[in-house]
Design an enzyme around this catalytic site. Structure first.
Site, mmCIF file in Angstrom:
data_model
loop_
_atom_site.group_PDB
_atom_site.id
_atom_site.type_symbol
_atom_site.label_atom_id
_atom_site.label_comp_id
_atom_site.label_asym_id
_atom_site.label_seq_id
_atom_site.Cartn_x
_atom_site.Cartn_y
_atom_site.Cartn_z
ATOM 1 N N HIS A 9 32.937 27.614 47.345
ATOM 2 C CA HIS A 9 32.318 28.680 48.160
ATOM 3 C C HIS A 9 31.130 28.126 48.955
ATOM 4 C CE1 HIS A 9 33.760 32.035 45.206
ATOM 5 N NE2 HIS A 9 34.607 31.915 46.216
ATOM 6 N N ARG A 59 40.275 35.099 36.943
ATOM 7 C CA ARG A 59 39.870 33.836 36.312
ATOM 8 C C ARG A 59 38.812 34.127 35.246
ATOM 9 N NH1 ARG A 59 38.497 30.674 41.708
ATOM 10 N NH2 ARG A 59 39.624 32.303 42.804
#
Ligand code: AMP
Length: 400
Positions: free
Chosen positions: A178, A239
Site C-alpha cells: 500500500h 486475511r
C-alpha cells in the site's frame, strides 16, 4: 479535457482495474474493471461521464483479451489516441525497486526475479504489462511499486528475528505494501497540516479490504504492518493478519490441512469474514453488529482492538505525532470504526468530535478530533493519481 491522458492499470489474478487520468487537470475521466477473467462469464465494465457500460467477454477471456476490447472501446470514445503513457501498479518490488521505473527488458527480467517473493500478485502484474506492450506498442510504460515507499525502513523494523541468512540469501524480510496510498496520504496530510513533508510525523491507517498501517517520520516510512507478503498485520476483509506463526504447522500436523488449505484459510477465510462467519464487507458487518449479531460484533471488536494496539505501538518510532490519518474504504467511511478505535487510545489524549466524525465520509476529508488533543484526520486516498503522476514525471524526463 486536455489531450494528454495517462492509462493506469492494476492487474489482479482474475481481474483488472483501470483509470484514465488527465495529465493536466489530474482528474480521473474514465474508470472501470474487467472481472472474472479466465472463468465462464468474464465481463468488462467502463464508467465514463456518469454512465456505466458493461460488456460480456468471451468465456475464459484473458487479461490480454480484456485489454484489447478496452482499447477498442477507448477508440470508439475517441480517447485512445490521447493516451501518452501507461502506469502499472506492481505489488512487489523487493529491495531492487526503491522508486517507480520506466519498463524495459532489463526491468521486466528483474520484476520476474522478484516475483518469487509475491507469487500470488506479481505474475498478474507482469501479464498486464505484457498485454499492454502488445497493444500500446509505442507508449512508455512505467511500473509503480507498492513496496517502494517502505524501502526507507531501518533494519530494526524490516528484519524478522529469524536466522540472518534467510534475509541475506533469500530476501525474507518485511517489505510492506500500500506504499502508493501511504505516500499520497503523507503528501496530503502535509498540505492539511501546513507542514513541510520532511518535517511530518504521522500514522497512516489504510483500511480497506486489504489493510495496513504505517509509521511515517519526517515524511518517510519507518515501520509498517504488512510484511514479506500482504498477509501480515491488521485484521482484513478475509486475511487474518498477525497470528501465532505455529498455527500453519498445527493445522497441517494436527488437523491434516494441505498447504493449499492453509493458504486459503489464512488469506480467504480469515479476517472479518472468518470472525463474523457472515461477510468480509464492513458495511454488512456494521449493520448486523448494530442488530445484535454476535459474530459481527466480535469481528468489529477484534478489528478495532488490534488496530488500536498497532497505532499505540507506532508512537514508539515517531516520538512526536502530528496526526493519525484514516483512509481506504473503511477508514474513509466508517465513523463507527474510527470512534471505536480512538476510544481505546484515550491514553494519548484523542478526543473524538462526533459530529465531525459522522460528517467525514463519502470522499469528505476532515479532522475528527477536538483541538485540545492529538489530531485524527480522514483523507480519501488516490493511488491512481500517484501512479499517473509518476508515469508523467518519468515520461517527461524521457522527453528532456
Ligand atoms: P477498499 O478495499 O478500500 O475499496 O474498501 C472496501 C471496504 O470498505 C469494504 O469492507 C467496505 O464494506 C468498506 N466500506 C465502504 N463504504 C463503507 C461505509 N459507508 N461504511 C463502512 N464500511 C464501508
Amino acid at each position: 479535457m486536455s489531450n494528454k491522458l495517462v492509462f493506469v492499470l492494476n492487474c489482479g489474478s482474475s481481474s483488472l482495474k483501470f483509470a484514465l487520468i488527465d495529465s493536466q487537470s489530474q482528474q480521473q475521466i474514465l474508470s472501470g474493471l474487467a472481472d472474472s477473467l479466465g472463468s465462464a462469464q468474464p465481463f468488462l465494465q467502463v464508467k465514463y461521464q456518469g454512465e456505466k457500460r458493461k460488456t460480456a467477454l468471451a468465456p475464459q477471456a484473458t487479461h490480454a483479451l480484456a485489454i484489447s476490447e478496452l482499447v477498442n472501446q477507448l477508440s470508439e470514445l475517441a480517447l485512445g489516441q490521447h493516451i501518452i503513457a501507461i502506469g502499472h501498479r506492481v505489488v512487489h518490488g523487493g529491495e531492487r525497486f526503491t522508486q517507480s521505473v520506466l519498463i524495459n527488458d532489463e526491468v521486466m527480467a528483474q520484476m520476474e526475479q522478484v516475483s518469487d517473493l509475491a507469487p500470488l500478485h506479481n505474475p498478474a502484474n507482469i501479464v498486464g504489462i505484457k498485454a499492454c506492450q502488445k497493444v500500446f506498442t509505442d507508449l512508455p510504460q512505467v511500473a509503480v511499486f507498492d513496496t517502494a515507499f517502505h524501502q526507507s525502513m531501518p533494519a530494526r523494523a524490516y528484519l524478522y528475528p529469524l536466522p540472518y541468512a534467510l534475509y541475506k540469501e533469500h530476501g525474507i524480510r518485511r517489505y510492506g505494501f500500500h506504499g502508493t496510498s501511504h505516500f499520497y496520504i503523507t503528501s496530503e496530510a502535509a498540505k492539511v497540516l501546513n507542514k513541510p513533508v520532511e518535517d511530518l510525523n504521522i500514522i497512516s491507517a489504510h483500511l480497506g479490504n486489504g489493510a495496513s498501517i504505517t509509521a511515517i517520520k519526517n515524511g518517510k516510512s519507518v515501520d509498517t504492518s504488512m510484511g514479506l507478503t500482504p498477509l501480515e498485520g491488521l485484521v482484513m476483509g478475509t486475511r487474518c493478519g498477525d497470528i501465532d506463526p505455529a498455527i500453519p504447522t498445527f493445522l497441517m500436523d494436527q488437523l491434516g490441512y494441505s498447504e493449499q488449505q492453509v493458504t486459503n484459510t489464512l488469506n480467504k477465510e480469515g479476517g472479518l469474514l472468518g470472525l463474523s462467519q457472515l461477510s468480509n464487507d464492513c458495511r454488512v458487518i456494521e449493520e448486523n453488529a448494530a442488530q445484535g449479531h454476535v459474530g459481527a460484533q466480535l469481528a468489529l471488536d477484534v478489528f478495532c482492538y488490534r488496530l488500536a494496539k498497532y497505532i499505540a505501538s507506532y508512537t514508539v518510532p515517531l516520538g512526536r505525532l502530528d496526526a493519525l490519518v484514516f483512509t481506504g474504504g473503511i477508514g474513509e467511511n466508517s465513523d463507527t470504526i474510527r470512534a471505536k478505535v480512538l476510544a481505546q487510545l484515550t491514553i494519548f489524549g484523542f478526543s473524538v468530535d462526533h459530529s465531525a466524525n459522522k460528517a467525514a465520509r463519502f470522499g469528505q476529508s476532515g479532522q475528527i478530533t477536538h483541538e485540545d488533543g492529538p489530531k485524527a484526520l480522514v483523507i480519501p486516498t488516490n493511488e491512481e493519481l500517484v501512479i499517473a503522476q509518476d508515469a508523467i514525471r518519468i515520461t517527461n524526463n524521457l522527453e528532456q
